[in-house]
Design an enzyme around this catalytic site. Sequence first.
Site: not given
Length: 451
Positions: A11, A144, A183, A224, A254
């Site tokens: 997501q 996940g 998390e 978001y 680079e």
Amino acid sequence: MRECISIHVGQAGVQIGNACWELYCLEHGIQPDGQMPSDKTIGGGDDSFNTFFSETGAGKHVPRAVFVDLEPTVIDEVRTGTYRQLFHPEQLITGKEDAANNYARGHYTIGKEIIDLVLDRIRKLADQCTGLQGFSVFHSFGGGTGSGFTSLLMERLSVDYGKKSKLEFSIYPAPQVSTAVVEPYNSILTTHTTLEHSDCAFMVDNEAIYDICRRNLDIERPTYTNLNRLIGQIVSSITASLRFDGALNVDLTEFQTNLVPYPRAHFPLATYAPVISAEKAYHEQLSVAEITNACFEPANQMVKCDPRHGKYMACCLLYRGDVVPKDVNAAIATIKTKRTIQFVDWCPTGFKVGINYEPPTVVPGGDLAKVQRAVCMLSNTTAIAEAWARLDHKFDLMYAKRAFVHWYVGEGMEEGEFSEAREDMAALEKDYEEVGVDSVEGEGEEEGEEY
């Protein structure tokens, strides 16, 4: 041509992908249906933006990107959204079943069902390239799919495209704002698995972005979309040199050459300035010196850590817009006089500078003001170890009680993988610590000899 393929996983990866491609299209004048009115030569293919877009016979520009998620809802929004005609339907890959915030599901159970399809689509994109230079992978550490599937994909990309560079843009779990309890587990497992496969990883900490939105853009409750548009600007600054005719960092490799002194210490810190709302920008014009100084303010960093406590190993300043080398040199000279910025003693205090004359573009109706000049600083500093330390601490708290571990073991992982990953992270923290220690030995005998 030096093409670059973007892979958006889970997501977070997909939604950042939306923000980035929206911005790229605006920057290059490409319409949501892929047509480009300004591009008169159909199939010219030698323009710089062809590193990110491929052109069909009909003159349509298609992003060199793949979107992958193990559940359909997020990518379905792309399939029905404004840019639905931009992407080839085969570039949007979805599974039926969610990874449920579980690394093991993303990496083993559900991930393995879809990985071959994904690699097949990536292969198709790679075949259209004349000189593929590498991949950039967008994902979160906490989810996940973002953690598990990304690490599986990186392993497989290393096998299939050994020498191609792989850059990551990873969303680091915010210290305060959390979307899942597990998390820390996911983050540490994925970092351990991808450490040897990734060449350079730009971390973005959600909380740092929240704070920038609140403080600089006066958005009380950032969504978001606000966060992703800001992240999009940063990604765009980093990749601008690949998409426009610039003089520096014209190549993915680079970045590594300039920012990664040791293969494991490949987590540069990104800082972007100016982040300013339209109302404020109307009244002030920011000089090169001001935006350069802003880069050394911890408040403008994408990850919460304090470089004043660490040492810089490398530093890269990417300017875009109305900037001349004379101003840049003056700004850097001023910064060098400030003692807050410490470099490791084995590294010359060189700042690598890139200037791109294309001014930054903003999404119309967005929060960011249109400015004449902007800068993105990429620095490799030992302070980023603070971020790992925070994460490791949270991991330890849960793992001491073996909380939630059964969900992972139930999907076919072994408990040993947890402790192995944790040991690797401890080693990473140690690596950063050792890099920052001054190389004292062997200085006595050198003083007498003048070369």
